[in-house]
Design a protein around this motif. Structure first.
Motif, mmCIF file in Angstrom:
data_model
loop_
_atom_site.group_PDB
_atom_site.id
_atom_site.type_symbol
_atom_site.label_atom_id
_atom_site.label_comp_id
_atom_site.label_asym_id
_atom_site.label_seq_id
_atom_site.Cartn_x
_atom_site.Cartn_y
_atom_site.Cartn_z
ATOM 1 N N LYS A 79 -9.383 8.822 -3.205
ATOM 2 C CA LYS A 79 -10.295 8.479 -4.297
ATOM 3 C C LYS A 79 -9.630 8.694 -5.653
ATOM 4 O O LYS A 79 -9.828 7.898 -6.578
ATOM 5 C CB LYS A 79 -11.574 9.307 -4.176
ATOM 6 N N ASN A 80 -8.861 9.763 -5.784
ATOM 7 C CA ASN A 80 -8.178 9.999 -7.058
ATOM 8 C C ASN A 80 -7.118 8.933 -7.331
ATOM 9 O O ASN A 80 -6.964 8.470 -8.472
ATOM 10 C CB ASN A 80 -7.522 11.379 -7.062
ATOM 11 N N LYS A 81 -6.408 8.539 -6.289
ATOM 12 C CA LYS A 81 -5.418 7.470 -6.447
ATOM 13 C C LYS A 81 -6.104 6.166 -6.853
ATOM 14 O O LYS A 81 -5.565 5.387 -7.646
ATOM 15 C CB LYS A 81 -4.629 7.300 -5.152
ATOM 16 N N PHE A 82 -7.279 5.921 -6.322
ATOM 17 C CA PHE A 82 -8.055 4.742 -6.708
ATOM 18 C C PHE A 82 -8.280 4.715 -8.217
ATOM 19 O O PHE A 82 -8.004 3.704 -8.885
ATOM 20 C CB PHE A 82 -9.397 4.749 -5.967
ATOM 21 N N VAL A 83 -8.773 5.813 -8.783
ATOM 22 C CA VAL A 83 -9.029 5.859 -10.225
ATOM 23 C C VAL A 83 -7.725 5.700 -11.002
ATOM 24 O O VAL A 83 -7.666 5.010 -12.030
ATOM 25 C CB VAL A 83 -9.734 7.177 -10.608
ATOM 26 N N GLU A 84 -6.674 6.314 -10.506
ATOM 27 C CA GLU A 84 -5.364 6.202 -11.154
ATOM 28 C C GLU A 84 -4.913 4.749 -11.249
ATOM 29 O O GLU A 84 -4.482 4.283 -12.310
ATOM 30 C CB GLU A 84 -4.346 7.025 -10.365
ATOM 31 N N LEU A 85 -5.006 4.031 -10.133
ATOM 32 C CA LEU A 85 -4.466 2.676 -10.065
ATOM 33 C C LEU A 85 -5.373 1.630 -10.703
ATOM 34 O O LEU A 85 -4.902 0.608 -11.198
ATOM 35 C CB LEU A 85 -4.217 2.301 -8.605
ATOM 36 N N ILE A 86 -6.680 1.894 -10.691
ATOM 37 C CA ILE A 86 -7.652 0.939 -11.206
ATOM 38 C C ILE A 86 -7.919 1.142 -12.691
ATOM 39 O O ILE A 86 -8.290 0.223 -13.400
ATOM 40 C CB ILE A 86 -8.981 1.092 -10.413
ATOM 41 N N SER A 87 -7.687 2.367 -13.174
ATOM 42 C CA SER A 87 -8.136 2.691 -14.522
ATOM 43 C C SER A 87 -7.115 3.445 -15.373
ATOM 44 O O SER A 87 -6.648 2.935 -16.381
ATOM 45 C CB SER A 87 -9.434 3.505 -14.431
ATOM 46 N N SER A 88 -6.766 4.671 -14.966
ATOM 47 C CA SER A 88 -6.025 5.530 -15.888
ATOM 48 C C SER A 88 -4.590 5.072 -16.136
ATOM 49 O O SER A 88 -4.127 5.046 -17.287
ATOM 50 C CB SER A 88 -6.041 6.985 -15.397
ATOM 51 N N TRP A 145 0.830 -1.205 0.000
ATOM 52 C CA TRP A 145 0.000 0.000 0.000
ATOM 53 C C TRP A 145 0.867 1.258 0.000
ATOM 54 O O TRP A 145 0.592 2.234 -0.718
ATOM 55 C CB TRP A 145 -0.931 0.020 1.210
ATOM 56 N N ASP A 146 1.915 1.254 0.788
ATOM 57 C CA ASP A 146 2.826 2.395 0.843
ATOM 58 C C ASP A 146 3.486 2.628 -0.511
ATOM 59 O O ASP A 146 3.620 3.771 -0.969
ATOM 60 C CB ASP A 146 3.878 2.153 1.928
ATOM 61 N N ALA A 147 3.876 1.538 -1.174
ATOM 62 C CA ALA A 147 4.527 1.644 -2.488
ATOM 63 C C ALA A 147 3.579 2.202 -3.536
ATOM 64 O O ALA A 147 4.003 2.937 -4.443
ATOM 65 C CB ALA A 147 5.053 0.275 -2.913
ATOM 66 N N LEU A 148 2.311 1.882 -3.439
ATOM 67 C CA LEU A 148 1.323 2.428 -4.370
ATOM 68 C C LEU A 148 1.193 3.933 -4.188
ATOM 69 O O LEU A 148 1.127 4.687 -5.168
ATOM 70 C CB LEU A 148 -0.037 1.752 -4.155
ATOM 71 N N ASN A 149 1.160 4.382 -2.952
ATOM 72 C CA ASN A 149 1.043 5.817 -2.690
ATOM 73 C C ASN A 149 2.277 6.591 -3.125
ATOM 74 O O ASN A 149 2.185 7.746 -3.542
ATOM 75 C CB ASN A 149 0.766 6.058 -1.206
ATOM 76 N N LYS A 150 3.431 5.965 -3.058
ATOM 77 C CA LYS A 150 4.678 6.628 -3.433
ATOM 78 C C LYS A 150 4.963 6.557 -4.931
ATOM 79 O O LYS A 150 5.915 7.179 -5.410
ATOM 80 C CB LYS A 150 5.844 6.000 -2.662
ATOM 81 N N GLY A 151 4.159 5.793 -5.680
ATOM 82 C CA GLY A 151 4.388 5.666 -7.114
ATOM 83 C C GLY A 151 5.416 4.621 -7.479
ATOM 84 O O GLY A 151 5.796 4.504 -8.649
ATOM 85 N N LEU A 152 5.884 3.856 -6.501
ATOM 86 C CA LEU A 152 6.821 2.782 -6.791
ATOM 87 C C LEU A 152 6.108 1.657 -7.543
ATOM 88 O O LEU A 152 6.691 1.011 -8.426
ATOM 89 C CB LEU A 152 7.423 2.260 -5.480
ATOM 90 N N LEU A 153 4.864 1.405 -7.182
ATOM 91 C CA LEU A 153 3.989 0.517 -7.939
ATOM 92 C C LEU A 153 2.920 1.384 -8.599
ATOM 93 O O LEU A 153 2.453 2.362 -7.999
ATOM 94 C CB LEU A 153 3.348 -0.533 -7.030
ATOM 95 N N THR A 154 2.507 1.025 -9.811
ATOM 96 C CA THR A 154 1.713 1.953 -10.610
ATOM 97 C C THR A 154 0.360 1.411 -11.063
ATOM 98 O O THR A 154 -0.346 2.087 -11.817
ATOM 99 C CB THR A 154 2.518 2.393 -11.850
ATOM 100 N N ALA A 155 -0.022 0.228 -10.630
ATOM 101 C CA ALA A 155 -1.330 -0.309 -11.011
ATOM 102 C C ALA A 155 -1.727 -1.407 -10.033
ATOM 103 O O ALA A 155 -0.873 -2.054 -9.422
ATOM 104 C CB ALA A 155 -1.306 -0.867 -12.436
ATOM 105 N N ILE A 156 -3.043 -1.598 -9.920
ATOM 106 C CA ILE A 156 -3.588 -2.732 -9.170
ATOM 107 C C ILE A 156 -4.376 -3.587 -10.157
ATOM 108 O O ILE A 156 -5.318 -3.108 -10.779
ATOM 109 C CB ILE A 156 -4.505 -2.286 -8.020
ATOM 110 N N SER A 157 -3.990 -4.819 -10.293
ATOM 111 C CA SER A 157 -4.638 -5.756 -11.210
ATOM 112 C C SER A 157 -5.304 -6.875 -10.423
ATOM 113 O O SER A 157 -5.141 -6.974 -9.206
ATOM 114 C CB SER A 157 -3.607 -6.339 -12.177
ATOM 115 N N SER A 158 -6.026 -7.727 -11.124
ATOM 116 C CA SER A 158 -6.685 -8.849 -10.448
ATOM 117 C C SER A 158 -5.892 -10.143 -10.558
ATOM 118 O O SER A 158 -6.021 -11.022 -9.715
ATOM 119 C CB SER A 158 -8.087 -9.068 -11.025
ATOM 120 N N ASP A 159 -5.080 -10.282 -11.612
ATOM 121 C CA ASP A 159 -4.458 -11.582 -11.939
ATOM 122 C C ASP A 159 -5.542 -12.669 -11.958
ATOM 123 O O ASP A 159 -5.342 -13.781 -11.464
ATOM 124 C CB ASP A 159 -3.349 -11.931 -10.962
#
Length: 467
Positions: free
Chosen positions: A363-372, A303-317
């Motif tokens: 909420k904006n980070k959610f859209v970023e990681l889930i979609s954009s 979660w921390d890495a997602l907020n810092k931009g180290l990880l850039t997407a959340i997928s389902s696999d």
């Protein structure tokens, strides 16, 4: 047909504002305040969010299981994905036996997905049979609309495994055409050794799946992949990052100037390896996936890495493998359990509930990681992943006030279980439009099977130009 969505709150990766959205000819035609437009349908979205449809960049529909000889659930089960707010998937196109990359891609578009897919889809090429011809096939990726390729560093001894020499040549050829290299980064050789040790000791229950795939096997794979990407100069994308050790390797590589990014997945953010300790085989086997589930400290680090931009997407696999039939292959030996679990229909709900509602992400980070960002990474933005004029009208209308639980019976996914069964859910999908066509109404699929179509990707996507 013209559709006007009024009084909703538009939520994007950077903004949140009240606005009306006009859909016409499958595109977003206008966004504004109090739009006075004639429309065939007017929808009141008061109190609801209007978001871009989800883009899931890591799914395995109609794919051969890594153990056994049967396919995962097919494209007809993507009705679950769109009910769950995902309108586009980037699916993997593994090579069919003794078949090249391009022919396997064509077959997937024209046969496997045709008249079945309920979502739009792009494709990753995926190496499952090494052959000399595939290096030349990469040259044709631009005309095929394929912007990336995946190689497995694990699964030694199976057709999935890609040796380091082949991976280097793949990287070299991808750089020439602007394709991104995705890798499943685990040390297959070490994993095989550890698995064999477990078997020799009679350690055969599902918990030994994570025992035999410790975090350092993932970290070693990430380290090696980053080094090879550094030497070849190609952008590298690490699939399904799970551990603190793997994150450390990404940080170390970036510090040397390596162009490396990574994703993580819903289950690694919401579930720990404790579920594999369940003495009930059927329950534990549901969670056998690779890399393995980790500890709570790893969940927090992701979660921390997602907020810092180290990880850039959340997928389902997403991998639709049932328990009652396919996973039974490993009842007496965990090494024979097909790896993978379903999740495309639950990614949106789980990340909103356990990310946004808990304050882990905005909420904006959610859209970023889930979609954009997945759309950008895969060369389909802003056609996908955006609420803007001219974009495809892939729109989710989301009710944030709902409270309930996730149940398989509410959104069947094509297999006999849901790994998130009974988990709390806050917010729900009310309506979904796919290219302006109503696909989900009141949470129910009302579209047509086969409404999804192939979306060709642009080369030199975000990993080349900065995510």
């Amino acid at each position: 047909m013209r559709v006007l969505i009024k009084n909703g709150t538009v939520l994007t990766d950077v903004d949140e504002y009240k606005a009306d959205v006009l859909i016409e000819d499958e595109k977003i035609a206008a966004i504004g305040f109090n739009l006075d437009e004639t429309a065939d349908q007017i929808i009141d979205a008061t109190g609801k969010y209007v978001m871009p449809g989800g883009v899931d960049q890591h799914t395995h529909f109609s794919a051969l299981c890594n153990v056994g000889n049967k396919d995962t659930a097919g494209y007809e089960t993507t009705d679950s994905a769109i009910r769950g707010g995902t309108t586009t998937i980037i699916d993997f196109a593994p090579q069919d036996p003794d078949t090249g990359l391009l022919d396997s891609i064509d077959y997937r578009i024209n046969v496997r997905a045709k008249d079945k897919s309920c979502v739009d889809f792009s494709l990753h090429a995926m190496i499952t049979y090494i052959m000399d011809s595939m290096f030349d096939e990469i040259k044709q990726f631009p005309e095929k609309g394929i912007s990336n390729i995946k190689a497995f560093m694990a699964y030694n001894g199976s057709p999935l495994h890609c040796d380091d020499g082949t991976l280097v040549r793949i990287m070299e050829e991808c750089k020439k055409v602007g394709a991104t290299v995705f890798v499943h980064a685990e040390s297959g050789e070490i994993i095989n050794f550890l698995r064999d040790e477990c078997v020799k000791k009679g350690q055969l229950t599902p918990r030994y799946h994570y025992v035999s795939r410790p975090p350092y096997t993932e970290a070693e794979g990430v380290h090696r992949a980053c080094y090879l990407a550094e030497k070849t100069g190609v952008p590298l994308y690490i699939a399904h990052v799970t551990s603190r050790e793997a994150l450390d390797e990404i940080v170390y590589a970036r510090g040397r100037g390596v162009n490396v990014n990574g994703e993580t997945c819903t289950h690694y953010l919401t579930t720990t390896k404790k579920v594999l300790d369940n003495p009930d085989f059927n329950e534990a086997a549901k969670y056998v996936c690779s890399p393995a589930l980790r500890d709570q400290e790893d969940v927090d680090a992701l979660w921390d890495a997602l907020n810092k931009g180290l990880l850039t997407a959340i997928s389902s696999d997403h991998c639709g493998i049932d328990v009652k039939e396919l996973k039974q292959a490993g009842r007496d030996n965990f090494t024979n359990i097909p790896n993978g679990s379903p999740g495309a229909g639950d990614r949106f709900a789980m990340i909103w509930t356990y990310g946004v509602e808990t304050g882990r992400i905005s909420k904006n980070k959610f859209v970023e990681l889930i979609s954009s960002k997945p759309a950008k990474i895969n060369g389909i933005y802003p056609r996908k992943g955006a609420i803007q004029v001219g974009a495809d009208a892939d729109i989710v209308i989301f009710d944030p006030d709902y409270e309930g639980v996730i149940r398989l019976e509410d959104n069947p996914n094509g297999v006999d279980y849901n790994v998130y069964e009974g988990r709390k859910q806050i917010g729900k999908i009310d309506m979904v439009f796919l290219r302006g066509n109503l696909a989900v109404d009141d949470g129910k699929f009302v579209g047509t099977y086969g409404m999804g179509k192939f979306i060709p990707a642009e080369m030199y996507a975000a990993c080349y130009n900065g995510i």
